[in-house]
Structures are given as structure tokens and as C-alpha cells.
Enzyme design. Structure first.
Site, short mmCIF file in Angstrom:
data_model
loop_
_atom_site.label_atom_id
_atom_site.label_comp_id
_atom_site.label_asym_id
_atom_site.label_seq_id
_atom_site.Cartn_x
_atom_site.Cartn_y
_atom_site.Cartn_z
N GLY A 146 0.82 -1.22 0.00
CA GLY A 146 0.00 0.00 0.00
C GLY A 146 0.85 1.26 0.00
N GLY B 178 -14.38 -4.74 6.49
CA GLY B 178 -14.05 -4.32 5.12
C GLY B 178 -12.63 -4.67 4.72
N ASP C 236 -2.34 -13.57 -2.87
CA ASP C 236 -2.04 -12.13 -2.96
C ASP C 236 -0.59 -11.87 -2.49
OD1 ASP C 236 -2.94 -9.18 -3.02
OD2 ASP C 236 -2.31 -9.41 -0.95
N LYS D 203 2.72 -10.34 -4.67
CA LYS D 203 3.57 -9.23 -4.20
C LYS D 203 5.02 -9.70 -4.03
CE LYS D 203 -0.38 -7.07 -1.92
NZ LYS D 203 -1.19 -7.05 -0.70
N1 HSE Z 1 -6.21 -7.58 -0.04
C1 HSE Z 1 -4.91 -7.07 0.26
C2 HSE Z 1 -4.61 -7.24 1.73
C3 HSE Z 1 -4.74 -5.61 -0.06
O1 HSE Z 1 -5.44 -7.76 2.48
O2 HSE Z 1 -3.53 -6.87 2.12
C4 HSE Z 1 -4.58 -5.35 -1.51
O3 HSE Z 1 -3.33 -5.83 -1.94
#
Ligand code: HSE
Length: 430
Positions: free
Chosen positions: A134, A187, A201, A205
Site C-alpha cells: 500500500g 471491510g 495475494d 507481491k
Molecule cells: N487484499 C490485500 C490485503 C490488499 O489484504 O492486504 C490489496 O493488496
């Protein structure tokens, strides 16, 4: 003053956050950087849903072509995510001579080499600070701050959803399902949380981090990936009793000329800085030969932190477009400083093992016999309850063991008549 026209594709939660930040900070960024950043076009297939920011109707379009073929647009910001049509949008934008900013880790993991090669060839920039962590400026740190370092280790807590779930299990004693429901209510987790909790995910990354840190091209499918689905409340508690926290780590570790790349739940000592990264926060631990150990900590998701990263890329490009070199190859070169990805079978770690076994004499001897057969040395064993003749949990910690030997031993142990139910194994680092 030079004006940079930006076209934004994707006006969802993140897109709206970026538009709001760009709109509110136009003057601030102009004064700070001497470049005027103007939103020239916003594209989304849904123009009906109300957004948290108002924009003039003439900026809005459903047509991607009106962004990528508009000769006035200098920078295309892709915020729709996924592989298609995002890849075509980015490649065609580059062919049209536009710089690109994206937060799309899934796409960079899948097609980063193709995208960066084309950008290099055309002398254009691709900014992707928002793709990992982020708002944490880890991409810039690896590309620029640590450019002189030989990186030998990256440990990342780079999925906020998984970290939130594990934190709730650890701090509030929740079970996995309750913690996941809470993550959804807040959320953090999507209605379909699979990509986050499966480790996918994090693997996307990690492939971006591996490229920058080690010059390695690895798709998510090249990365050994386990998510947090199998972690039980008991495991969190037993690990804690032994002085460990359980975190979903994305690991890139130099092993000679090879690179270990893996995502899995990991026991880390409570005294390690990463053990104290709680909630939906992200943290990335980097060790370089000159700089030593560094820890980056911050919000890994959400419209504001992501906008911070996207705007930093737009500003960097705007500065380049005003005269400085826009060649990106100096930053995202495939340096081949590691030869290949190490096979998961050959990695060596300590292990936490939990299994349910019948409480009777000789059971532990059988289990330790299997471990001995594969050359695995036990560091400690704890039987968690005493119920003669019935089933009790047993927790073992091993000394360092080779993955392949451990996999074989676990298969044999699970098949023993005295062992019941599912066996849990978690690797230990740090
Ligand atoms: N869904 C990801 C997270 C954020 O939970 O870190 C977007 O990369």
C-alpha cells in the site's frame, strides 16, 4: 509551468481515492514539485454508482480508448486490477507513448517482464509503488535507496487481511472463522476472501519484491504458497506458549546462487520486530549487505495509503517528463544475480508439528522413530493434555530439517494407527 495530463482507468474504491487526493492536492503538489498534475479523463464501466468525490461529468467516460488514444494524456493510471483487460490497457498505453502507473500486483507477477521490457524499449516509465505494501515506499526503497546493496533477505507481512485474522486469533482468542467474519465486517476481507487467505495475494507481491531485490523473474505459480486456512486457535496458543507468534510471511532468501521464494504461515520469535506487527498492518523486513537490517511498517491497503503511493509515482513521472531521464531499465533491470529459484524440497527450516494421538505408552517412541528414520532431530515435545487411552494433542519442535525428508516423515506419521485427524506443520524462521 509544465502541465501533466493524467487519465485514470478504474473509478472504484481505490480510483475514487486517487481522484480525491489528486484533486485536493493539485496546488500543494504544484508548489512542491513545479508541475501541474491535471486529471484529464476518468474511465469506468459503471458511471452510475455514487463516489465519495465529485468530478465534472465531461471527465467521465466508459470508453478505454478515450483515455489510451487521447494524444493529450501523458500518464495512464490503471486501477482496475486483474490480468485482462489490464495487461492490454498497459501495453497499448505504452505503445501510444504514455507512461503508466499501476497498483496491479497480479498483473506484474504474471507479465511484469513483458511490461518492463516494452517500457524500457520505448523509454517510458511504469510506476508500481502501490503494488506492494500500500502506502509503504518499499518499491522506491529497493529501486533507489538500496541500489548499492546486495540484498540477502526479505521477509514480508504483505497481506493485511491474513495479518488481521491471525492477530484476532492471537489477541482475542477467536477461531479462524470468527476472525475471518470480523475481517469481512470491517471491510478488510472481500466477500470471497480466497486470494488473501490462500496466500495468493502475498505470492503476487513477493514476485514483485523478488524482481526488485534479486533481479529474479518468478511468477506467482513459481512460488511455493500456503495460506492461513489450516491454522487453528490451538496452534496460535501453543506457539505463544513456546515464545512464538504465527505470521503469514512472504520470504525471499538468497541461498548461494539460488533464491528461496515461499509464502507460508511461519512461527517467528516474539522478540522479532515482525511478531509485533498487528491488525491489518503490513511490514517488510529487508537485509542488505551494506545497509544491514531495515523494517518498513505501514498500512498495506485502503484508498488513502494506496493513493499516497499512486500519487508518488505520478509525481516521479511528472518530474521525469519535465526533463530528467525517463528510462526505467536502470531500475527494473533483470540482473540475473540469482541463477534460479530453489526447489521447496531442498529448503531447510525448523518445524512446529501438532498432531492428535492416543495417550498410551510407546506412541511417542513410534513417532520419534519415524523422524529418526529421516534424520530429523526433535528439539522439544509437549503432550498438551493427559487422558489415558483417549486422543490428546502433541506438539513437537524440530531442529533444522530438509523439507523433503520432513514431508516424507509427516506422511508416515499421519498414516500411523495411533495418530488421528489432521496433522499441522508450520515452518519456523527468525
Ligand atoms: N487484499 C490485500 C490485503 C490488499 O489484504 O492486504 C490489496 O493488496
Amino acid at each position: 509551468m509544465k502541465k501533466i495530463n493524467v487519465g485514470i482507468i478504474g473509478f472504484g474504491t481505490i480510483g475514487a481515492g486517487v481522484v480525491r487526493a489528486l484533486k485536493n492536492r493539485r496546488l500543494f503538489l504544484k508548489e512542491k514539485n513545479g508541475v501541474d498534475i491535471n486529471i484529464a479523463r476518468i474511465c469506468d464501466k459503471d458511471l452510475k454508482t455514487k463516489r465519495p468525490v465529485s468530478v465534472p461529468a465531461q471527465l467521465l467516460t466508459r470508453s478505454i480508448g478515450k483515455v489510451i488514444y487521447d494524444p493529450n494524456i501523458d500518464v495512464v493510471v490503471e486501477l482496475i486490477g486483474g490480468i485482462r483487460p489490464a495487461r492490454d490497457i498497459i501495453l497499448e498505453s505504452l505503445r501510444q507513448g504514455k507512461h503508466v502507473v499501476t497498483a496491479n500486483k497480479a498483473l506484474l507477477s504474471d507479465s511484469g517482464d513483458r511490461i518492463f521490457s516494452l517500457a524500457n524499449e520505448l523509454g517510458l516509465c511504469v510506476g508500481f509503488e502501490a503494488s506492494v505494501g500500500g502506502g509503504i515506499p518499499i518499491i522506491r526503497a529497493l529501486k533507489e535507496g538500496f541500489v548499492a546493496d546486495r540484498i540477502d533477505l526479505i521477509y514480508g507481512i504483505i497481506n493485511g487481511t491474513s495479518n488481521f485474522i491471525l492477530s484476532m486469533m492471537s489477541d482475542n482468542g477467536l477461531g479462524f472463522k470468527e476472525a475471518l467474519s470480523m475481517a469481512q465486517a470491517k471491510g478488510y476481507a472481500e466477500r470471497d476472501p480466497y486470494l488473501d487467505i490462500s496466500g495468493g495475494d502475498s505470492a503476487h507481491k513477493l514476485s514483485v519484491l523478488a524482481l526488485l531485490g534479486f533481479g529474479a523473474v518468478a511468477k506467482a505459480s513459481d512460488i511455493y504458497t500456503e495460506g492461513i486456512l489450516g491454522i487453528e486457535q490451538d496452534d496460535i496458543r501453543y506457539a505463544s506458549e513456546m515464545g512464538y507468534a504465527i505470521k503469514l510471511l512472504a520470504i525471499a532468501k538468497r541461498a548461494g546462487q539460488l533464491l528461496e521464494l515461499r509464502v507460508h504461515p511461519t512461527l517467528i520469535s516474539k522478540s522479532h520486530l515482525l511478531a509485533n506487527v498487528g491488525g491489518a498492518y503490513n511490514a517488510i523486513f529487508v537485509r542488505g549487505d551494506l545497509v544491514g537490517e531495515n523494517l518498513f511498517y505501514g498500512q498495506g491497503a485502503g484508498p488513502s495509503p494506496t493513493s499516497s503511493a499512486v500519487l508518488s509515482d505520478i509525481v516521479a513521472i511528472a518530474r521525469c517528463a519535465c526533463g530528467a531521464s525517463s528510462k526505467i531499465e536502470q531500475y527494473v533491470g533483470i540482473r540475473k544475480d540469482v541463477k534460479a529459484i530453489e526447489s521447496i524440497d531442498r529448503i531447510v527450516t525448523r518445524h512446529y508439528i501438532k498432531f492428535l494421538a492416543i495417550d498410551k505408552p510407546g506412541v511417542l517412541a513410534k513417532i520419534s522413530g519415524v523422524l529418526a528414520k529421516y534424520g530429523i532431530s526433535i528439539a522439544s515435545v509437549t503432550q498438551k493434555e493427559r487422558r489415558a487411552g483417549s486422543i490428546v494433542p502433541i506438539v513437537m519442535m524440530t531442529h533444522e530439517a530438509v523439507e523433503k525428508a520432513m514431508a516424507k516423515a509427516l506422511k508416515e506419521i499421519a498414516a500411523l494407527k495411533v495418530v488421528k485427524g489432521r496433522l499441522v506443520r508450520i515452518r519456523v524462521e527468525a
